[in-house]
Design an enzyme around this catalytic site. Structure first.
Site, PDB file in Angstrom:
ATOM      1  N   PHE A 135       8.789   1.334   8.604  1.00 34.75           N
ATOM      2  CA  PHE A 135       8.435  -0.069   8.408  1.00 34.75           C
ATOM      3  C   PHE A 135       8.748  -0.561   6.998  1.00 34.75           C
ATOM      4  O   PHE A 135       8.775  -1.761   6.749  1.00 34.75           O
ATOM      5  CB  PHE A 135       6.964  -0.333   8.748  1.00 34.75           C
ATOM      6  CG  PHE A 135       5.984   0.479   7.940  1.00 34.75           C
ATOM      7  CD1 PHE A 135       5.561   0.071   6.683  1.00 34.75           C
ATOM      8  CD2 PHE A 135       5.462   1.661   8.461  1.00 34.75           C
ATOM      9  CE1 PHE A 135       4.646   0.822   5.952  1.00 34.75           C
ATOM     10  CE2 PHE A 135       4.548   2.412   7.739  1.00 34.75           C
ATOM     11  CZ  PHE A 135       4.143   1.996   6.475  1.00 34.75           C
ATOM     12  N   ASP A 136       8.997   0.360   6.051  1.00 34.92           N
ATOM     13  CA  ASP A 136       9.320  -0.076   4.694  1.00 34.92           C
ATOM     14  C   ASP A 136       9.837   1.111   3.883  1.00 34.92           C
ATOM     15  O   ASP A 136       9.458   2.261   4.141  1.00 34.92           O
ATOM     16  CB  ASP A 136       8.086  -0.670   4.004  1.00 34.92           C
ATOM     17  CG  ASP A 136       8.427  -1.350   2.685  1.00 34.92           C
ATOM     18  OD1 ASP A 136       9.575  -1.806   2.534  1.00 34.92           O
ATOM     19  OD2 ASP A 136       7.552  -1.415   1.804  1.00 34.92           O
ATOM     20  N   TYR A 144       9.302   5.519  -2.154  1.00 34.31           N
ATOM     21  CA  TYR A 144       8.522   5.833  -0.963  1.00 34.31           C
ATOM     22  C   TYR A 144       9.281   5.404   0.284  1.00 34.31           C
ATOM     23  O   TYR A 144      10.151   4.519   0.243  1.00 34.31           O
ATOM     24  CB  TYR A 144       7.165   5.111  -0.993  1.00 34.31           C
ATOM     25  CG  TYR A 144       7.327   3.608  -0.918  1.00 34.31           C
ATOM     26  CD1 TYR A 144       7.352   2.955   0.315  1.00 34.31           C
ATOM     27  CD2 TYR A 144       7.494   2.863  -2.063  1.00 34.31           C
ATOM     28  CE1 TYR A 144       7.540   1.599   0.392  1.00 34.31           C
ATOM     29  CE2 TYR A 144       7.682   1.497  -1.999  1.00 34.31           C
ATOM     30  CZ  TYR A 144       7.711   0.867  -0.772  1.00 34.31           C
ATOM     31  OH  TYR A 144       7.925  -0.490  -0.691  1.00 34.31           O
ATOM     32  N   PHE A 179       3.509   8.226   4.523  1.00 33.34           N
ATOM     33  CA  PHE A 179       4.385   7.853   3.420  1.00 33.34           C
ATOM     34  C   PHE A 179       4.976   9.111   2.796  1.00 33.34           C
ATOM     35  O   PHE A 179       4.235  10.044   2.465  1.00 33.34           O
ATOM     36  CB  PHE A 179       3.613   7.096   2.331  1.00 33.34           C
ATOM     37  CG  PHE A 179       3.094   5.761   2.745  1.00 33.34           C
ATOM     38  CD1 PHE A 179       3.882   4.627   2.640  1.00 33.34           C
ATOM     39  CD2 PHE A 179       1.802   5.634   3.234  1.00 33.34           C
ATOM     40  CE1 PHE A 179       3.393   3.382   3.015  1.00 33.34           C
ATOM     41  CE2 PHE A 179       1.304   4.406   3.610  1.00 33.34           C
ATOM     42  CZ  PHE A 179       2.103   3.270   3.505  1.00 33.34           C
ATOM     43  N   TYR A 219      -4.464   0.070   6.202  1.00 30.20           N
ATOM     44  CA  TYR A 219      -4.670  -1.366   6.414  1.00 30.20           C
ATOM     45  C   TYR A 219      -5.782  -1.681   7.398  1.00 30.20           C
ATOM     46  O   TYR A 219      -5.915  -2.826   7.840  1.00 30.20           O
ATOM     47  CB  TYR A 219      -3.348  -2.007   6.849  1.00 30.20           C
ATOM     48  CG  TYR A 219      -2.347  -1.995   5.724  1.00 30.20           C
ATOM     49  CD1 TYR A 219      -2.403  -2.925   4.709  1.00 30.20           C
ATOM     50  CD2 TYR A 219      -1.380  -0.992   5.654  1.00 30.20           C
ATOM     51  CE1 TYR A 219      -1.504  -2.891   3.653  1.00 30.20           C
ATOM     52  CE2 TYR A 219      -0.486  -0.938   4.597  1.00 30.20           C
ATOM     53  CZ  TYR A 219      -0.548  -1.894   3.601  1.00 30.20           C
ATOM     54  OH  TYR A 219       0.326  -1.849   2.555  1.00 30.20           O
ATOM     55  N   ILE A 265      -3.118   0.362  -1.415  1.00 31.32           N
ATOM     56  CA  ILE A 265      -4.084   0.884  -0.450  1.00 31.32           C
ATOM     57  C   ILE A 265      -4.776   2.125  -1.015  1.00 31.32           C
ATOM     58  O   ILE A 265      -4.252   2.814  -1.886  1.00 31.32           O
ATOM     59  CB  ILE A 265      -3.409   1.203   0.899  1.00 31.32           C
ATOM     60  CG1 ILE A 265      -2.286   2.232   0.726  1.00 31.32           C
ATOM     61  CG2 ILE A 265      -2.910  -0.062   1.579  1.00 31.32           C
ATOM     62  CD1 ILE A 265      -1.678   2.715   2.041  1.00 31.32           C
TER      63      ILE A 265
END
Length: 350
Positions: free
Chosen positions: A115-116, A105, A178, A161, A135
């Site tokens: 962010f990731d 991902y 994502f 979140y 999530i």
């Protein structure tokens, strides 16, 4: 199946198609690496931190919520949108609840900042569908994907979140995007302790049958794992089997270990084949198939004396087997060649 699997008439009917011979000639499970996240509290790979579905928010309170441009509304309330980037293999369906999925991902905010990403680390990411490990947007979105599919999942804050976000990288009420690739999944077998005593053998045989299907397709690594799943159910003390099921349970367990040995031989994993056969011989010291397959594995590992001991015992128990005699002769030849090679090497040294 290959021609080596044809000796059942001299050794009784095999427990299943994967063990019709003593041996067999010497896809794969990708062991994903779980990873420590490095963004403080932020956990962009979808781990839930208690910021789940936020109730009582009007849609305009969310930061740039998903719209039609983000793909199909798969949640029914506009909170989770999906766009297929690359189609996957629909033949196997989608991962059911309780299955362990493997994904890659990349997570970004609405402004495009990343962010990731699992692609920035070795391995990939695993989680179990429908267990609240990630999530809500992931639990629901990944469950709609096919193996090999790449999709964009756009998650409103209540599918990500929530009002708190996940500082410092994910702000409050943030809509997240994502790009997810579903690498595959595995339906996990039940724990023996979760089954009723009268269910254990049937459940073990069900997983054993899955292993045999994979074996027929020469998917050795997959078959090895499935036979291991079956053995995990069948091998244990709690809850104990009903007396009427004990013989069948033992036979199925022995069959799983023997089939695991054959898979390992076909993948040239000789130490694993030896270990599987040793489990069988702990319970049945005169199991000819286990002796033969362990002897074969030991020969391949150049453990010639141990190999010949196994094959000699197998021949004693089944003196009519041509296969055993031929393997014993091959072991003698390999041992002789190894000795000659060692002598030649020492001569060069001195």
């Amino acid at each position: 199946l290959d021609a080596t699997m044809a000796d059942e008439h001299s050794h009784g009917a095999a427990a299943d198609v994967a063990e019709h011979s003593h041996g067999g000639e010497p896809c794969a499970q990708d062991h994903a690496q779980e990873h420590e996240h490095v963004h403080g509290e932020s956990c962009g790979h979808g781990h839930e931190h208690g910021h789940g579905h936020e109730h009582g928010h009007a849609e305009d309170e969310y930061d740039d919520p998903p719209g039609d441009a983000d793909g199909d509304d798969i949640s029914g309330d506009g909170g989770l949108r999906k766009k297929v980037v690359k189609a996957g293999d629909a033949s196997a369906g989608t991962p059911p609840k309780g299955s362990e999925v493997k994904v890659h991902y990349v997570g970004t905010l609405r402004d495009g900042s990343k962010f990731d990403s699992s692609r920035d680390r070795p391995g990939n990411f695993n989680f179990t569908i429908g267990q609240g490990q990630v999530i809500k947007g992931w639990d629901e979105g990944v469950a709609t994907m096919h193996k090999g599919e790449v999709a964009e999942l756009v998650c409103r804050a209540d599918y990500a979140y929530g009002a708190r976000g996940s500082p410092p990288t994910i702000p409050p009420n943030a809509t997240l995007k994502f790009e997810v690739e579903l690498l595959g999944w595995k339906v996990k077998p039940p724990l023996r302790s979760s089954l009723k005593p009268e269910e254990i053998v049937a459940e073990g045989n069900k997983w054993k049958a899955k292993g045999t299907e994979a074996f027929k397709q020469s998917k050795w690594a997959e078959a090895l794992e499935l036979y291991g799943d079956a053995a995990m159910i069948l091998d244990g003390a709690y809850p104990p089997l009903p007396e009427a099921d004990e013989a069948e349970g033992k036979s199925a367990l022995i069959s799983c270990w023997l089939n695991q040995a054959t898979c390992s031989l076909k993948m040239s994993e000789y130490a694993e084949a030896e270990a599987s056969c040793s489990k069988v011989l702990d319970k049945e010291p005169e199991n000819v198939k286990a002796l033969f397959r362990r002897g074969t594995a030991r020969m391949q590992m150049s453990e010639f004396d141990a190999s010949k001991a196994d094959l000699r015992e197998a021949a004693r128990l089944d003196p009519k087997s041509k296969e055993i005699r031929e393997m014993f002769a091959a072991c003698q030849e390999k041992a002789k060649a190894s000795k000659s090679s060692e002598k030649a090497m020492f001569k060069k040294m001195f």
